[in-house]
Design a protein around this motif. Sequence first.
Motif, PDB file in Angstrom:
ATOM      1  N   ARG A   7      -6.378   6.677  -9.586  1.00 12.83           N
ATOM      2  CA  ARG A   7      -6.272   5.259  -9.890  1.00 12.83           C
ATOM      3  C   ARG A   7      -5.731   5.126 -11.296  1.00 12.83           C
ATOM      4  N   THR A   8      -5.108   4.002 -11.580  1.00 11.20           N
ATOM      5  CA  THR A   8      -4.515   3.766 -12.890  1.00 11.20           C
ATOM      6  C   THR A   8      -5.342   2.705 -13.607  1.00 11.20           C
ATOM      7  N   HIS A   9      -6.085   3.140 -14.597  1.00 12.73           N
ATOM      8  CA  HIS A   9      -6.992   2.223 -15.278  1.00 12.73           C
ATOM      9  C   HIS A   9      -6.250   1.160 -16.085  1.00 12.73           C
ATOM     10  N   GLU A  10      -5.022   1.466 -16.472  1.00 13.62           N
ATOM     11  CA  GLU A  10      -4.268   0.485 -17.266  1.00 13.62           C
ATOM     12  C   GLU A  10      -3.919  -0.777 -16.491  1.00 13.62           C
ATOM     13  N   VAL A  11      -3.945  -0.722 -15.165  1.00 11.50           N
ATOM     14  CA  VAL A  11      -3.579  -1.901 -14.376  1.00 11.50           C
ATOM     15  C   VAL A  11      -4.808  -2.641 -13.854  1.00 11.50           C
ATOM     16  N   GLU A  12      -6.020  -2.183 -14.171  1.00 14.03           N
ATOM     17  CA  GLU A  12      -7.228  -2.910 -13.774  1.00 14.03           C
ATOM     18  C   GLU A  12      -7.341  -4.183 -14.623  1.00 14.03           C
TER      19      GLU A  12
END
Length: 218
Positions: free
Chosen positions: A70-75
């Motif tokens: 998962r990409t935390h920057e897009v949460e």
Amino acid sequence: MVEPITPHEFHAFPGVEDWRILSTGAACYFATGSFATGVKLLTRIGELADAANHHPDVDLRYSGVQVRLRTHEVEPDGWLSARDAELAAQISAVARELGAAADPSRVQAVQIAIDALDIQRVRPFWAAVLGYAPFLDEDVTDPGGFGPNMWFQQMDAPRPQRNRIHLDLYVPGDVARSRIDAAVAAGGSVVRDNGPNWWTLADPEGNEVDVAPWPDIS
């Protein structure tokens, strides 16, 4: 800036057929058949992740490896980006080289849901007793990513005939007391004291959790 992608866009990338999208992101389980093969796969995943500067969560067990991306920057706009899809394809290719077959049936995400009349009054108790952190407006989550997510669903009125939730929480003996104290400070109460074997605590609305030292200190 990292742009989020949808699950449909993720699956449009070549080489990601092994992967499934869950509430926790993209996941895949690889049946390695041995711990040694699992270690080899884990090592290769580490090399790929460092090269991409994008690091997955990896769970190594005796006969398999589970990987979550998962990409935390897009949460909280979304869990996925093209970086996830690109790394997923590379990991699948390495797994095939090592003879580790993907098994989509082994992939799942577990979430605990609690009906609550006053979410903001109940939620601090569960964050305290589980050692979790608040997430978004209605969740608490394990900072280490090991335990299931907990979601609080808004109730409009009490439902006395509905099943009440109960959890068993096993913690080290030297952690139990601090967890109990934190939960009580967060609005909970001790409803049954069976110490030193276990204690039953309840949140402000009566939902219960048994806190038991592990291993048993009795």
